[in-house]
Design a protein around this motif. Structure first.
Motif, mmCIF file in Angstrom:
data_model
loop_
_atom_site.group_PDB
_atom_site.id
_atom_site.type_symbol
_atom_site.label_atom_id
_atom_site.label_comp_id
_atom_site.label_asym_id
_atom_site.label_seq_id
_atom_site.Cartn_x
_atom_site.Cartn_y
_atom_site.Cartn_z
ATOM 1 N N LEU A 156 49.098 14.705 -40.875
ATOM 2 C CA LEU A 156 47.879 14.137 -40.310
ATOM 3 C C LEU A 156 46.913 15.251 -39.927
ATOM 4 O O LEU A 156 47.327 16.304 -39.427
ATOM 5 N N SER A 157 45.619 15.026 -40.119
ATOM 6 C CA SER A 157 44.619 15.970 -39.642
ATOM 7 C C SER A 157 44.490 15.828 -38.122
ATOM 8 O O SER A 157 44.829 14.789 -37.552
ATOM 9 N N PRO A 158 43.988 16.870 -37.443
ATOM 10 C CA PRO A 158 43.928 16.831 -35.972
ATOM 11 C C PRO A 158 43.099 15.682 -35.423
ATOM 12 O O PRO A 158 43.348 15.228 -34.307
ATOM 13 N N ASP A 159 42.102 15.180 -36.171
ATOM 14 C CA ASP A 159 41.251 14.118 -35.646
ATOM 15 C C ASP A 159 41.717 12.725 -36.069
ATOM 16 O O ASP A 159 40.982 11.746 -35.925
ATOM 17 N N THR A 160 42.939 12.620 -36.603
ATOM 18 C CA THR A 160 43.499 11.324 -36.992
ATOM 19 C C THR A 160 44.563 10.911 -35.981
ATOM 20 O O THR A 160 45.506 11.658 -35.720
ATOM 21 N N HIS A 161 44.404 9.718 -35.403
ATOM 22 C CA HIS A 161 45.334 9.236 -34.388
ATOM 23 C C HIS A 161 46.182 8.114 -34.991
ATOM 24 O O HIS A 161 45.655 7.152 -35.545
ATOM 25 N N LEU A 162 47.518 8.250 -34.858
ATOM 26 C CA LEU A 162 48.447 7.280 -35.439
ATOM 27 C C LEU A 162 49.472 6.855 -34.400
ATOM 28 O O LEU A 162 50.075 7.694 -33.732
ATOM 29 N N LEU A 163 49.662 5.535 -34.256
ATOM 30 C CA LEU A 163 50.703 4.963 -33.408
ATOM 31 C C LEU A 163 51.721 4.307 -34.341
ATOM 32 O O LEU A 163 51.429 3.312 -34.979
ATOM 33 N N SER A 164 52.915 4.911 -34.425
ATOM 34 C CA SER A 164 53.920 4.423 -35.369
ATOM 35 C C SER A 164 54.566 3.141 -34.856
ATOM 36 O O SER A 164 54.811 2.989 -33.661
ATOM 37 N N LYS A 165 54.815 2.215 -35.781
ATOM 38 C CA LYS A 165 55.528 0.985 -35.455
ATOM 39 C C LYS A 165 57.032 1.247 -35.509
ATOM 40 O O LYS A 165 57.486 2.040 -36.332
ATOM 41 N N PRO A 166 57.820 0.562 -34.664
ATOM 42 C CA PRO A 166 57.394 -0.340 -33.581
ATOM 43 C C PRO A 166 57.002 0.455 -32.334
ATOM 44 O O PRO A 166 57.545 1.523 -32.098
ATOM 45 N N TYR A 167 56.058 -0.067 -31.550
ATOM 46 C CA TYR A 167 55.590 0.629 -30.355
ATOM 47 C C TYR A 167 55.754 -0.299 -29.145
ATOM 48 O O TYR A 167 55.770 -1.521 -29.264
ATOM 49 N N SER A 168 55.841 0.323 -27.981
ATOM 50 C CA SER A 168 55.981 -0.428 -26.729
ATOM 51 C C SER A 168 54.605 -0.688 -26.131
ATOM 52 O O SER A 168 53.625 -0.035 -26.514
ATOM 53 N N PRO A 169 54.495 -1.620 -25.187
ATOM 54 C CA PRO A 169 53.200 -1.828 -24.516
ATOM 55 C C PRO A 169 52.692 -0.556 -23.855
ATOM 56 O O PRO A 169 51.491 -0.284 -23.870
ATOM 57 N N GLN A 170 53.610 0.235 -23.286
ATOM 58 C CA GLN A 170 53.186 1.475 -22.638
ATOM 59 C C GLN A 170 52.609 2.462 -23.656
ATOM 60 O O GLN A 170 51.579 3.097 -23.397
ATOM 61 N N ALA A 217 47.321 9.945 -16.206
ATOM 62 C CA ALA A 217 48.045 8.782 -15.685
ATOM 63 C C ALA A 217 47.533 7.516 -16.363
ATOM 64 O O ALA A 217 46.390 7.430 -16.790
ATOM 65 N N HIS A 218 48.401 6.507 -16.465
ATOM 66 C CA HIS A 218 48.036 5.257 -17.147
ATOM 67 C C HIS A 218 46.851 4.580 -16.468
ATOM 68 O O HIS A 218 46.800 4.470 -15.253
ATOM 69 N N GLN A 219 45.890 4.187 -17.283
ATOM 70 C CA GLN A 219 44.725 3.463 -16.779
ATOM 71 C C GLN A 219 44.610 2.143 -17.531
ATOM 72 O O GLN A 219 44.788 2.097 -18.738
ATOM 73 N N GLU A 231 47.785 -10.047 -27.650
ATOM 74 C CA GLU A 231 48.188 -10.480 -26.310
ATOM 75 C C GLU A 231 48.463 -9.282 -25.411
ATOM 76 O O GLU A 231 48.090 -9.274 -24.232
ATOM 77 N N LEU A 232 49.112 -8.238 -25.957
ATOM 78 C CA LEU A 232 49.372 -7.033 -25.167
ATOM 79 C C LEU A 232 48.069 -6.380 -24.720
ATOM 80 O O LEU A 232 47.929 -5.948 -23.568
#
Length: 703
Positions: free
Chosen positions: A677-691, A577-579, A601-602
């Motif tokens: 991507l390798s399993p230990d690489t974390h990527l958040l693709s643009k554009p992304y939401s605050p959530q 759950a979101h923290q 700001e986000l």
């Protein structure tokens, strides 16, 4: 050039680096202005500049770098930016090693290494090198160690030459064993030695008889030109190529060829030997033997005559060549589109991120304004459509970042059942079938599910909303004839098939089905990227896709994925759950000021403490100067000497490790291999939401 101005402490200094050192603003470092340098420091610099060997002095605890002309050549593209930089910032990939050197020498110790193996970044690519390194302390005017003098001599070529020599010796011993076996079998036709330095060929009597040299020929000075005339014309270039490879890279010499006999027939022989190298790595001697293999080759040729039809072989070769040329043209077209698409996607997604970030912030700040909320929702929906279009273009061009895992078709089908029925409607019947023993595949599960969903929606539209879709999987072995010109190799594959009972497609439409922006739907009802996206994903996953259709009977799409021998991956855990953020501190590294401002700001609204850097060079400087962070949130593609992947490498070696979350509109394979991507690489693709941002930050921080 000479620099004799005593007021600047440059008297007697010469060379390009002398000029650069005199012109550098040292007041920004702990050394202070040049005219305030101590006598010991100035004398040491003068001694270093006069040396023809690559030398660098690391002054003070940070190890500010001062070096000579020879070292500037070794530094390559990092020169002249290394001058006056702390050594850990200048060489971040070996920061820990250099930290040990500085600590040891400032404590009065010395260090030396012979053929030290290191991995350095050269033009952004890790390269294995070997070096002789010598480190000793440099005293100040009071006799206390204040710096480190380093002598750096690269020995990579020497080490590689020694490795080649060892390989040649091993091959030579193997050749000797073959000679012994040949002698025991009575198949030896003679031995020879080529003196490479003197360019003289010698051999024994059996060697001379085999090549039909005239009687009485001096065996210590045989004509090489005569020997070449006795080799079959079709084999000469092959023999010369094998000799050249052995001399240039130390490869074992094994060449099968034909020698002309006195009666006009040809004798098949195996020439086996090895080039010998001196201590300088130079080829100087080439011994070898001739072995009779005529009976074996005759048997092989007889077998070929009975089992192969030459005319069919030629036809097959022509067909395979035409298919390969067509495949090459298609690949070149995709590469051209991919290069253009990648650059557009990066800038386009940055713009979308600025718009999306500010829209989400506006929605939060005007929570009670219904008009604002309505307009913001409509604008965010448009941003999401733009992001989807960019993602589809990247998928077609095989540039989307994939996160492959091992799974079975049955697992995919189980997860798709409810989604398919909901997306297709109750008037469409979906039949799914996969064998219990279906082989696993190594693919991005989400992308495969999206591909099947795309094909199913196309099938629904082709059936006017009513009919049957068959979704099946099966194990299949593909032979070389099937794989020719398709960009895949023969072997075991898993076939995933989507078939419908729709209107079908004529041949001219079928030929264009996978082309981007091609669609038969009315304007406004399709982008023409659905099938293109499926095509790009399958090809990027190492597979193949085929489509067949009959007008009035339906369409069948077959996806082929290589069988995976990897162990099965565990199921992905249910997201927590979101923290909201707590005490964590995040370093945001982003060269686009508008994107950086909205991200900061986000994050602050989520409760995080935030530091910022406009590029990786500034970020690394902050980290090396002691900035304490829990996570680095960095854009992938940025200008500067240091890359985002260097930040990740630095984070991994810290104790405890510093978490890294990448973000990008297009990674350009900086943090991936073939966009996977390798399993230990974390990527958040643009554009992304605050959530999405908050969820990924928590996921990475929680490990």
């Amino acid at each position: 050039m000479q620099f004799l101005d005593d007021s600047h402490g440059c008297s007697g200094w010469s060379g390009e680096m002398a000029g650069r050192i005199c012109a550098f603003d040292w007041s920004r470092t702990e050394l202070g202005a040049l005219d305030s340098w101590t006598r010991s420091l100035s004398s040491t610099v003068q001694l270093m500049l006069a040396s023809p060997l690559p030398m660098v002095m690391l002054w003070g605890r940070p190890g500010y770098m001062i070096y000579n002309d020879a070292y500037s050549e070794f530094a390559g593209g990092r020169h002249p930016y290394l001058l006056g930089s702390p050594v850990e910032l200048g060489w971040p990939e070996v920061a820990e090693f250099n930290r040990h050197v500085v600590d040891t020498c400032l404590a009065g110790g010395t260090l030396s290494y012979r053929n030290k193996e290191l991995v350095l970044l050269r033009d952004g690519v890790p390269e294995q090198v070997w070096m002789d390194l010598y480190y000793s302390p440099v005293a100040d005017d009071d006799g206390r160690p204040a710096g480190v003098m380093a002598m750096v001599v690269e020995t990579t070529e020497r080490v590689i030459s020694e490795q080649r020599r060892q390989t040649a010796e091993d091959a030579y011993r193997a050749d000797n064993e073959r000679v012994r076996l040949a002698l025991n079998a009575g198949a030896l036709l003679g031995s020879f030695v080529w003196d490479i330095k003197a360019n003289v060929l010698s051999g024994d009597e059996r060697f001379a008889r085999t090549f039909s040299y005239p009687t009485g020929q001096d065996l210590n000075n045989l004509s090489q030109e005569f020997a070449e005339t006795r080799i079959h014309p079709d084999d000469r270039s092959w023999v010369q190529e094998r000799v050249k490879r052995s001399v240039e890279v130390g490869e074992a010499y094994n060449a099968e060829y034909r020698i002309l006999r006195p009666d006009g027939s040809y004798l098949w022989v195996l020439a086996s030997g090895c080039c010998e190298f001196n201590e300088q790595g130079e080829a100087f001697r080439f011994p070898g033997v001739l072995i009779d293999i005529h009976e074996r080759k005759t048997a092989e040729e007889s077998l070929l005559r009975f089992t192969r039809n030459l005319e069919q072989r030629v036809a097959d070769e022509v067909e395979a060549r035409l298919a390969a040329e067509e495949q090459l043209r298609q690949s070149q077209k995709l590469e051209a589109i991919g290069g253009l698409t990648g650059g557009v996607a990066h800038d386009f997604n940055n713009l979308l991120q600025v718009i999306a970030g500010n829209l989400h912030l506006l929605a939060r700040h005007e929570a009670g304004n219904a008009n604002v909320q309505r307009r913001v929702s409509a604008s965010i929906a448009a941003v999401e459509r733009g992001a989807k279009l960019s993602s589809q273009l990247l998928a077609f061009a095989r540039r989307q970042p994939l996160s492959p895992a091992t799974c079975t078709p049955q697992q995919i089908f189980d997860g798709l059942g409810e989604l398919l029925q909901r997306a297709l409607g109750e008037t469409i019947q979906v039949n799914m079938a996969a064998p219990v023993d279906c082989w696993p595949v190594f693919v991005d599960r989400n992308q495969l599910e999206n591909a099947i969903l795309n094909l199913a929606i196309n099938a629904r539209d082709a059936m006017k909303g009513e009919g049957t879709i068959d979704l099946s999987a099966d194990n299949i072995s593909l032979d070389r004839a099937f794989c020719a010109g398709k960009g895949i190799v023969a072997g075991d594959y898993v076939q995933v098939c989507v078939a419908d009972t729709g209107v079908g497609m004529p041949a001219q439409v079928l030929a264009q089905a996978f082309e981007p922006f091609f669609t038969t739907k009315p304007d406004g009802q399709g982008t023409g990227l659905g099938l293109s996206m499926v095509f790009g994903f399958v090809k990027q996953s190492g597979g193949h896709i085929e489509m067949s259709s009959v007008v009035g009977e339906g369409t069948r799409v077959q996806l082929y994925f290589p069988r995976s021998l990897r162990s099965m991956d565990s199921e992905t855990p249910t997201p927590e759950a979101h923290q909201r953020g707590g005490h964590e501190r995040v370093l945001v590294v982003e060269d686009n000021e508008a994107v950086r401002a909205s991200s900061v700001e986000l994050l602050r609204e989520e409760g995080y403490q935030v530091l910022t850097a406009a590029n990786a060079d500034i970020a690394m400087q902050m980290l090396l100067e002691g900035a304490q962070v829990d996570l680095i949130f960095t854009d992938v593609v940025m200008p500067g000497l240091i890359k985002s992947s260097d930040l990740a490498a630095w984070g991994k070696v810290q104790n405890p490790p510093v978490a890294v979350l990448f973000t990008s509109g297009h990674t350009r394979d900086i943090i991936s291999r073939n966009h996977q991507l390798s399993p230990d690489t974390h990527l958040l693709s643009k554009p992304y939401s605050p959530q999405s941002l908050a969820r990924m930050i928590r996921t990475v921080l929680n490990g």
